[in-house]
Design a protein around this motif. Structure first.
Motif, short mmCIF file in Angstrom:
data_model
loop_
_atom_site.label_atom_id
_atom_site.label_comp_id
_atom_site.label_asym_id
_atom_site.label_seq_id
_atom_site.Cartn_x
_atom_site.Cartn_y
_atom_site.Cartn_z
N VAL A 478 0.79 -1.24 0.00
CA VAL A 478 0.00 0.00 0.00
C VAL A 478 0.82 1.29 0.00
CG1 VAL A 478 -1.87 1.29 1.10
CG2 VAL A 478 -1.88 -1.22 1.18
N ILE A 479 1.73 1.46 0.97
CA ILE A 479 2.43 2.73 1.11
C ILE A 479 3.87 2.58 0.64
CG2 ILE A 479 2.89 4.68 2.64
CD1 ILE A 479 1.05 3.31 4.70
N PRO A 480 4.26 3.25 -0.44
CA PRO A 480 5.63 3.14 -0.93
C PRO A 480 6.60 3.95 -0.08
CG PRO A 480 4.43 4.71 -2.28
CD PRO A 480 3.43 4.14 -1.29
N THR A 481 7.81 3.43 0.05
CA THR A 481 8.84 4.17 0.78
C THR A 481 9.39 5.30 -0.08
OG1 THR A 481 10.60 2.74 -0.05
CG2 THR A 481 9.50 2.07 2.01
N LEU A 482 10.09 6.23 0.57
CA LEU A 482 10.70 7.35 -0.15
C LEU A 482 11.71 6.84 -1.17
CD1 LEU A 482 10.88 10.45 -0.35
CD2 LEU A 482 12.72 10.36 1.33
N HIS A 483 12.47 5.81 -0.79
CA HIS A 483 13.47 5.25 -1.71
C HIS A 483 12.80 4.66 -2.94
CE1 HIS A 483 17.01 3.13 -3.17
NE2 HIS A 483 16.29 2.02 -3.22
N ARG A 484 11.70 3.93 -2.73
CA ARG A 484 11.01 3.32 -3.86
C ARG A 484 10.52 4.40 -4.82
NH1 ARG A 484 8.41 -1.76 -4.45
NH2 ARG A 484 7.05 -1.80 -6.28
N CYS A 485 9.96 5.48 -4.29
CA CYS A 485 9.45 6.55 -5.13
C CYS A 485 10.59 7.26 -5.87
CB CYS A 485 8.64 7.54 -4.31
SG CYS A 485 7.02 6.91 -3.82
N ALA A 486 11.73 7.36 -5.22
CA ALA A 486 12.87 8.00 -5.87
C ALA A 486 13.31 7.18 -7.08
CB ALA A 486 14.03 8.13 -4.87
N GLU A 487 13.42 5.87 -6.89
CA GLU A 487 13.83 5.01 -7.99
C GLU A 487 12.77 4.98 -9.10
OE1 GLU A 487 16.87 3.59 -8.29
OE2 GLU A 487 17.22 4.88 -6.56
#
Length: 506
Positions: A478-487
């Motif tokens: 459900v909730i993506p991490t900041l790192h995942r969104c950066a990539e």
């Protein structure tokens, strides 16, 4: 879809990882064995494979073990034991979810609630039913039918999906436009926290003091608590229901007609739309009498008293004709009405007959943009070299594009993933959201980066931590991490797939 994730099976794992899983499994089994009957704890590979995925079969993982408790005391004990060990727990109902919300954690326990399938109480005077989480959606209406009542939310999978899963995903169905989603039809939810503590959300009173936590837990995808019992509202069966099947020669006219019906102040019991590829697939499957020459068809249903239905059918007919309907058929019997709906209800299996695999997306857009998204999807078919059939809850703009592909071809799966992400991102660009009723799960995890800012996602994590500080209840969903969104932002902006230059800030 039958392509497993890399390293989904233990045999595919590196030696060190495999040894870690083996040791952890032994520890978990030793801890849970005293808490459950021997037949209620599965840990051999051949026994856990059936639990490796839900309805989104493109992504799979094997749990360390599967617990099948038979009492609430056993549920509490399993949760307490796993919490003490720091072992992730993923609750599972019927496994009909379409976003990977019940996909196991490779280092965790799957908690199957299939044995909680009893209707505890049905109160015809209060028009409520208390049911265990494993009761099938349709079974509630079947039990209430003798009292002239039914449970309104009706997902297409209602013959199999469970009320606990409906609570997790806030499911809707073809009649959600008039009668609401699961949230609007649930009074109370009982369950357990990740620590095994009993908890109740909502009340059977007219109002409850304090925060509206019922609205938080419904749709939380099993991340906040494990649902065990639900009190639902029951509705009186309408005296009569009739359905209009309207054909349109072009997609834009059909989309405009949907917006016009709502703008006229009409709230149909159901307002569904299918494009030409989908009508061809379902007509060949169920022979519902659909117009195969139409670019799109609408199913518009009215229910209530005979007088109300007659007036509403007349009003809807006038609106549809004024907005370009080339052909109109109105059901004259209950059998014909059900025949009209049979195609819509069987859209998913019909798609399975014409393609080895399909991925069903789920986004929501403003009704006035229906034609825009369908035209965009047609262009994406060319871009990704894959076919797509479209069926959706047109009345509330909830899309269900079914992307057809062959999971045995890794390149097709990859293109299917990009196609799906493109649909979700375009939906957001048109003023919509990345999900309507199927949930985020693992499928739309990266697409959440498109819709929500880092600050908004942090607030979501804050709610998660309030219920589950260690993050072991259905983790990684459900909730993506900041790192995942950066990539994700770097990859998609670089490829030019996203119309969101602001993603560069991630």
């Amino acid at each position: 879809m039958n392509a497993p994730l890399p390293n989904a099976a233990q045999a595919d794992l590196p030696d060190a990882r495999r040894a870690e899983r083996t040791a952890r499994r032994a520890e978990v089994v030793a801890a849970l064995a005293p808490l459950l009957p021997a037949h209620a704890l599965l840990h051999h590979r051949e026994d856990t494979v059936p639990y490796e995925c839900d309805g989104l079969t493109a992504y799979r993982a094997l749990p360390l073990a599967v617990a099948l408790p038979e009492t609430e005391a056993q549920i509490a004990a399993v949760l307490k034991s796993c919490h003490a060990l720091g072992v992730p727990v993923v609750a599972r109902g019927a496994g009909t979810g379409l976003s990977g919300g019940a996909m196991p954690d490779a280092m965790g326990v799957t908690l199957s609630l299939a044995k909680f399938n009893r209707i505890v109480k049905l109160d015809a005077f209060a028009r409520t039913a208390v049911v265990q989480c494993g009761v099938r959606n349709l079974a509630i209406s079947e039990a209430a039918a003798a009292h002239g009542l039914y449970y309104a939310p009706d997902p297409s999978s209602q013959i199999a999906c469970t009320i606990g899963g409906n609570v997790a995903e806030n499911s809707g169905g073809v009649h959600c436009l008039k009668y609401g989603l699961t949230l609007h039809n649930v009074i109370q939810v009982r369950g357990f926290t990740v620590e095994g503590e009993a908890v109740t959300f909502g009340t059977d009173a007219l109002d409850a003091a304090g925060l509206d936590l019922l609205a938080v837990v419904v749709g939380s995808e099993g991340m906040l608590a494990v649902t065990t019992e639900v009190t639902v509202k029951l509705c009186p069966k309408p005296q009569v229901a009739r359905c209009i099947m309207a054909s349109f020669d072009d997609i834009r006219s059909a989309g405009d007609a949907v917006a016009a019906v709502i703008a006229a102040g009409i709230i149909p019991a159901g307002l569904e739309m299918m494009d030409k590829p989908m009508t061809a697939a379902v007509e060949d499957y169920v022979h519902a009498g659909y117009d195969l020459d139409a670019a799109a068809i609408l199913l518009c249903e009215s229910d209530g008293t005979p007088e109300e239905v007659a007036e509403e059918i007349e009003r809807m007919t006038a609106v549809l004709q004024a907005h370009g309907a080339s052909r109109l058929s109105v059901s004259e019997s209950e059998a014909q009405r059900l025949k009209f709906w049979s195609g819509r209800k069987n859209a998913f299996p019909a798609s399975g007959r014409i393609s080895p695999d399909y991925m069903c997306m789920d986004s929501t857009i403003p009704r006035k943009r229906l034609a825009d998204i369908l035209i965009a999807i047609a262009q994406m078919e060319i871009k990704y070299g894959l076919r797509c059939c479209n069926v959706f809850h047109a009345g509330d703009g909830n899309l269900h594009p079914l992307i057809l592909y062959d999971a045995n071809d890794p390149d097709q799966l990859h293109r299917c993933e990009l196609f799906g992400a493109d649909i979700l991102e375009t939906s957001v660009a048109l003023g919509g959201t990345v999900t309507g009723e199927h949930g985020v799960g693992v499928e739309k995890l990266s697409s959440m980066c498109v819709q929500f800012s880092p600050e908004e996602r942090e607030q979501m994590f804050a709610v998660k931590r309030a219920f589950d500080p260690a993050g072991t209840l259905n983790p990684g969903k459900v909730i993506p991490t900041l790192h995942r969104c950066a990539e994700y932002g770097k990859m998609h902006v670089k490829k030019g797939l996203l119309p969101f230059p602001e993603l560069e800030r991630f």
